[in-house]
Structures are given as structure tokens and as C-alpha cells.
Design a protein around this motif. Sequence first.
Motif, PDB file in Angstrom:
ATOM      1  N   SER A 164       0.915   5.382   0.382  1.00 54.08           N
ATOM      2  CA  SER A 164       0.256   6.559   0.688  1.00 54.08           C
ATOM      3  C   SER A 164       0.140   7.466  -0.209  1.00 54.08           C
ATOM      4  CB  SER A 164       1.100   7.019   2.146  1.00 54.08           C
ATOM      5  OG  SER A 164       0.366   8.470   2.410  1.00 54.08           O
ATOM      6  N   ARG A 165      -1.338   7.960  -0.437  1.00 57.47           N
ATOM      7  CA  ARG A 165      -1.502   9.027  -1.211  1.00 57.47           C
ATOM      8  C   ARG A 165      -0.901  10.505  -1.085  1.00 57.47           C
ATOM      9  NH1 ARG A 165      -5.127   9.532  -5.454  1.00 57.47           N
ATOM     10  NH2 ARG A 165      -5.500   7.592  -5.001  1.00 57.47           N
ATOM     11  N   LEU A 213      -2.495   8.779  -9.583  1.00 55.10           N
ATOM     12  CA  LEU A 213      -3.477   9.628  -8.617  1.00 55.10           C
ATOM     13  C   LEU A 213      -4.919  10.029  -9.083  1.00 55.10           C
ATOM     14  CD1 LEU A 213      -0.809  12.393  -7.830  1.00 55.10           C
ATOM     15  CD2 LEU A 213      -1.690  10.716  -6.220  1.00 55.10           C
ATOM     16  N   GLU A 250       0.852  -1.210   0.051  1.00 61.20           N
ATOM     17  CA  GLU A 250       0.006   0.081   0.009  1.00 61.20           C
ATOM     18  C   GLU A 250       0.872   1.299   0.033  1.00 61.20           C
ATOM     19  OE1 GLU A 250      -3.115   0.144   2.821  1.00 61.20           O
ATOM     20  OE2 GLU A 250      -3.572  -1.710   2.757  1.00 61.20           O
ATOM     21  N   GLU A 293      -7.972   4.470  -8.791  1.00 63.37           N
ATOM     22  CA  GLU A 293      -7.921   3.595  -7.482  1.00 63.37           C
ATOM     23  C   GLU A 293      -6.790   2.823  -7.649  1.00 63.37           C
ATOM     24  OE1 GLU A 293     -10.430   0.430  -4.762  1.00 63.37           O
ATOM     25  OE2 GLU A 293     -11.496   1.769  -6.513  1.00 63.37           O
ATOM     26  N   LEU A 294      -5.940   2.896  -6.695  1.00 65.81           N
ATOM     27  CA  LEU A 294      -4.587   2.074  -6.485  1.00 65.81           C
ATOM     28  C   LEU A 294      -4.853   0.610  -6.584  1.00 65.81           C
ATOM     29  CD1 LEU A 294      -2.196   4.108  -4.333  1.00 65.81           C
ATOM     30  CD2 LEU A 294      -2.489   4.187  -6.704  1.00 65.81           C
ATOM     31  N   LEU A 339       2.533   9.847  -2.831  1.00 66.12           N
ATOM     32  CA  LEU A 339       2.436   9.897  -4.205  1.00 66.12           C
ATOM     33  C   LEU A 339       2.204  11.431  -4.674  1.00 66.12           C
ATOM     34  CD1 LEU A 339       0.303   6.499  -4.647  1.00 66.12           C
ATOM     35  CD2 LEU A 339       2.483   7.012  -5.553  1.00 66.12           C
ATOM     36  N   GLU A 340       1.067  12.066  -3.747  1.00 70.83           N
ATOM     37  CA  GLU A 340       0.963  13.640  -4.494  1.00 70.83           C
ATOM     38  C   GLU A 340       2.111  14.347  -4.285  1.00 70.83           C
ATOM     39  OE1 GLU A 340      -2.174  14.730  -1.558  1.00 70.83           O
ATOM     40  OE2 GLU A 340      -3.965  13.786  -2.935  1.00 70.83           O
TER      41      GLU A 340
END
Length: 272
Positions: A124-125, A197, A122, A200-201, A128-129
Amino acid sequence: MPDFVTSDKIRIHFEDSGEGTPILCLAGLTRTHRDFDFVAPHLEGFRLIRPDYRGRGRSDWADPATYTPLVEARDALELLDHLNIPKAAILGTSRGGLIAMTIAATARERLLGVALNDVGPELSRVGLERIGAVIGKKPSYKTFAALLDVWPDLAQGFENVPMSRFREEVSRLFEETDEGLGLLYDPALRQGILDALDSELPDMWPLFDLLKGLPLCTIRGANSNLLTPETFAQMQAHIPEMITAEVPDRGHVPYLDEPEALAALHAWTAQL
């Protein structure tokens, strides 16, 4: 300089040094084989194979649609074939860890073991952002010296790092040109992050679970914004025998020559 050509005619540069059990060192998303310069001196007795992915470093740029973990995993396996290596361990930093998990799904029989550097099933968004905000953009600074003035603030999560190390790091992440600092990768890599982004991952836990039964290690930067403490704990619960380490004063990604990282890596290599 050693190169090989992939099945779709992309020239891939790699470094091949040392003797012993082969460890395929797979770098971060926008990085090169030099990601492992700091840890390499501590892995004597092993054969380190360090490629530049397509679109990075000294390798050819390619169709941006091929800048995916699946294609990069295929390139990695073709490199092992080129070198007549039937099995190898993988030390994967960030993107390299995703490629390692992809290989576990497509060719697990080629793996001797896997070490993951600040990456898991997993992402983290938030992390990634942050990557999405900077990837593909040339620094506005003209020289390494100018960038170093602000690098301690830009390198979020990295504390108590000597300026000499920051200087070594930026020289591996950018190149100094007459027009200012340049990227060491195809800026088109940006689109893949933006696409991730916007969607959905994928669920990568089944890929991570395929690493069970292999010598396995995960190292996390204590201040990482990509591998959260919650995911790190879940990984340990999924595979309790996994060797783990958390490196203080490090964000994404640890340099791997910190004492905590080296202790974990040496315990991992002892199992290969």
C-alpha cells in the motif's frame, strides 16, 4: 558473536541458535535480528538463523545502492552457504518477505517453505508513505522513557498492547546514547523508500506465484497499513492452500507471539 563476510567484503552479523530444520529469520526494513525475540521461544525444535542485513544492527554499513532486496537475497544465500545449509525455510517480516520472494525467483531450490509477516506482492502506498516520513530520522526524544510517553500514539494500529511490550519494542528499535536516542541502521536506507515512492512499484505477483507448491503462510495485522485486506484476499485466491491468519489489534507488523500468529506458524512448521 558470529559474523561472516559477503562476496563484496561486507561483514554481516547473525545469531544462530537451536537445532533442527533451519529457519532463516529475515527482519523488517530498518530492523535487526531482534525482530524475532518475541517468537523465538515458541519455535523450539528448529534452528533459527537471524542475520542483521548490511547497514543494520551489528553488520557493516555499505554502499547505499546495495540496500536492495536483490543484494540482500544474495547475502542471505551466502550466509546459508557459509553455514553449509543447502535448504532452509524463511520467516520473513515485511522487507524479509520481499527478500524471500526474491529468493524464490533466483534460487527456489534453496527454499523449504516461506512464512510472510504482514507483506505481500502489493504494498500500500499509504504504508510506504508513512515509512518514508520517518525512516532515516533520529527521534527527537532523549530517552526511552520520553519516547514511551508518546509511543502508543505513534504505533498506529496497535491496540490493547501492554506498556511493558511497548517498552521492550522501543529498546529493540533504537539505542539510548548521551546525545539522545539513535538509529540502529544506516540513515541512507531512506533514499530507497523515497525512490520507490517516486516511481511505479514493480509487479511482484509473479514472484509470489513462485511460492506455490511450498509450505506457505501469510500473517496479516488486522490494522495493517501496508498489506491491505484486498491484497490479502487476492493472495489467498492465488494460492488457496496457503495458511493464513489475521491478528486483531495489530498494525504493521505483528509481534508473531500473538495466539493467531502462533497457530498459523505452528501449522506451517508442521509442513516443513
